[in-house]
Design a protein around this motif. Structure first.
Motif, PDB file in Angstrom:
ATOM      1  N   GLU A   1       0.836  -1.206   0.000  1.00  0.00           N
ATOM      2  CA  GLU A   1       0.000   0.000   0.000  1.00  0.00           C
ATOM      3  C   GLU A   1       0.870   1.255   0.000  1.00  0.00           C
ATOM      4  O   GLU A   1       0.621   2.200  -0.744  1.00  0.00           O
ATOM      5  CB  GLU A   1      -0.939  -0.019   1.221  1.00  0.00           C
ATOM      6  N   LYS A   2       1.918   1.243   0.826  1.00  0.00           N
ATOM      7  CA  LYS A   2       2.833   2.385   0.899  1.00  0.00           C
ATOM      8  C   LYS A   2       3.507   2.609  -0.460  1.00  0.00           C
ATOM      9  O   LYS A   2       3.616   3.750  -0.941  1.00  0.00           O
ATOM     10  CB  LYS A   2       3.885   2.122   1.985  1.00  0.00           C
ATOM     11  N   MET A   3       3.954   1.497  -1.090  1.00  0.00           N
ATOM     12  CA  MET A   3       4.601   1.602  -2.402  1.00  0.00           C
ATOM     13  C   MET A   3       3.612   2.130  -3.448  1.00  0.00           C
ATOM     14  O   MET A   3       3.958   2.980  -4.271  1.00  0.00           O
ATOM     15  CB  MET A   3       5.179   0.252  -2.844  1.00  0.00           C
ATOM     16  N   ARG A   4       2.381   1.644  -3.385  1.00  0.00           N
ATOM     17  CA  ARG A   4       1.371   2.102  -4.342  1.00  0.00           C
ATOM     18  C   ARG A   4       1.140   3.604  -4.180  1.00  0.00           C
ATOM     19  O   ARG A   4       1.083   4.341  -5.171  1.00  0.00           O
ATOM     20  CB  ARG A   4       0.061   1.330  -4.115  1.00  0.00           C
ATOM     21  N   LEU A   5       1.036   4.015  -2.925  1.00  0.00           N
ATOM     22  CA  LEU A   5       0.830   5.444  -2.665  1.00  0.00           C
ATOM     23  C   LEU A   5       2.033   6.271  -3.124  1.00  0.00           C
ATOM     24  O   LEU A   5       1.868   7.358  -3.683  1.00  0.00           O
ATOM     25  CB  LEU A   5       0.559   5.682  -1.173  1.00  0.00           C
ATOM     26  N   GLN A   6       3.243   5.741  -2.896  1.00  0.00           N
ATOM     27  CA  GLN A   6       4.446   6.463  -3.331  1.00  0.00           C
ATOM     28  C   GLN A   6       4.504   6.566  -4.854  1.00  0.00           C
ATOM     29  O   GLN A   6       4.819   7.617  -5.404  1.00  0.00           O
ATOM     30  CB  GLN A   6       5.721   5.762  -2.817  1.00  0.00           C
ATOM     31  N   ILE A   7       4.198   5.453  -5.516  1.00  0.00           N
ATOM     32  CA  ILE A   7       4.198   5.453  -6.989  1.00  0.00           C
ATOM     33  C   ILE A   7       3.157   6.434  -7.501  1.00  0.00           C
ATOM     34  O   ILE A   7       3.406   7.224  -8.413  1.00  0.00           O
ATOM     35  CB  ILE A   7       3.961   4.029  -7.541  1.00  0.00           C
ATOM     36  N   GLU A   8       1.981   6.392  -6.880  1.00  0.00           N
ATOM     37  CA  GLU A   8       0.904   7.286  -7.272  1.00  0.00           C
ATOM     38  C   GLU A   8       1.310   8.751  -7.040  1.00  0.00           C
ATOM     39  O   GLU A   8       1.124   9.604  -7.905  1.00  0.00           O
ATOM     40  CB  GLU A   8      -0.343   6.943  -6.440  1.00  0.00           C
ATOM     41  N   ALA A   9       1.901   9.005  -5.872  1.00  0.00           N
ATOM     42  CA  ALA A   9       2.341  10.368  -5.555  1.00  0.00           C
ATOM     43  C   ALA A   9       3.443  10.809  -6.508  1.00  0.00           C
ATOM     44  O   ALA A   9       3.459  11.952  -6.979  1.00  0.00           O
ATOM     45  CB  ALA A   9       2.831  10.432  -4.107  1.00  0.00           C
ATOM     46  N   SER A  10       4.342   9.896  -6.819  1.00  0.00           N
ATOM     47  CA  SER A  10       5.441  10.195  -7.737  1.00  0.00           C
ATOM     48  C   SER A  10       4.899  10.494  -9.137  1.00  0.00           C
ATOM     49  O   SER A  10       5.322  11.439  -9.790  1.00  0.00           O
ATOM     50  CB  SER A  10       6.409   9.018  -7.776  1.00  0.00           C
ATOM     51  N   ALA A  11       3.944   9.702  -9.558  1.00  0.00           N
ATOM     52  CA  ALA A  11       3.345   9.901 -10.876  1.00  0.00           C
ATOM     53  C   ALA A  11       2.616  11.237 -10.920  1.00  0.00           C
ATOM     54  O   ALA A  11       2.693  11.971 -11.911  1.00  0.00           O
ATOM     55  CB  ALA A  11       2.396   8.760 -11.199  1.00  0.00           C
ATOM     56  N   ASN A  12       1.909  11.563  -9.844  1.00  0.00           N
ATOM     57  CA  ASN A  12       1.192  12.841  -9.787  1.00  0.00           C
ATOM     58  C   ASN A  12       2.162  14.018  -9.757  1.00  0.00           C
ATOM     59  O   ASN A  12       1.898  15.049 -10.359  1.00  0.00           O
ATOM     60  CB  ASN A  12       0.281  12.898  -8.561  1.00  0.00           C
ATOM     61  N   ALA A  13       3.291  13.822  -9.058  1.00  0.00           N
ATOM     62  CA  ALA A  13       4.264  14.906  -8.951  1.00  0.00           C
ATOM     63  C   ALA A  13       4.930  15.171 -10.295  1.00  0.00           C
ATOM     64  O   ALA A  13       5.239  16.308 -10.629  1.00  0.00           O
ATOM     65  CB  ALA A  13       5.320  14.567  -7.907  1.00  0.00           C
ATOM     66  N   ARG A  14       5.161  14.141 -11.095  1.00  0.00           N
ATOM     67  CA  ARG A  14       5.818  14.314 -12.395  1.00  0.00           C
ATOM     68  C   ARG A  14       4.879  14.873 -13.445  1.00  0.00           C
ATOM     69  O   ARG A  14       5.316  15.479 -14.408  1.00  0.00           O
ATOM     70  CB  ARG A  14       6.379  12.976 -12.878  1.00  0.00           C
TER      71      ARG A  14
END
Length: 143
Positions: free
Chosen positions: A107-120
């Motif tokens: 879940e943490k990784m999914r959120l990080q990936i999602e946050a990273s994708a949103n940030a880019r």
């Protein structure tokens, strides 16, 4: 009174009076001889009874030891089952803890990936409504 009756019917003044016992091996025995014989028989009976009692005591002791051993075996089995159950429970808890940790990690990784994708791609989100329906949300070429 202290005279014995002789087989011919006469009296022997030196012997104690005899007791006539018709169904006996020795029909002509003095009271002392009878008492001694009865004492010997009583002693033999007592000795026999002691042997019987001792055999019974040993048998009871053996049974008690057997019961004690069975009880020890039951207690040992119960302890082993308890230990096995505790080990199984601990193993189960460890698996559950690892599974929960794995879920939390994913879940943490999914959120990080999602946050990273949103940030880019912040501008993609703003213009998402303008994009074509055929185009995937990550902005692929669609070609």
């Amino acid at each position: 009174g202290d005279r014995a009756i002789l087989p011919g019917g006469g009296v022997d003044p030196g012997k104690a009076p005899t007791q006539m016992r018709f169904r006996s091996d020795n029909p002509l025995q003095t009271d002392d001889e009878l008492r001694q014989k009865q004492d010997r028989q009583r002693q033999m009976q007592d000795a026999l009874q002691m042997q019987i009692d001792e055999k019974k005591r040993l048998k009871d002791l053996e049974k008690a030891e057997e019961r004690a051993k069975e009880l020890q075996d039951e207690q040992r089995l119960q302890r082993e089952q308890d230990q096995l159950r505790q080990a199984t429970d601990a193993e189960k808890e460890e698996k559950e803890r690892k599974a929960k940790a794995q879920e939390e990690f994913e879940e943490k990784m999914r959120l990080q990936i999602e946050a990273s994708a949103n940030a880019r791609q912040p501008h993609k989100r703003a213009h998402a409504a303008e994009e074509s329906v055929d185009q995937p949300p990550w902005g692929g070429a669609g070609g």
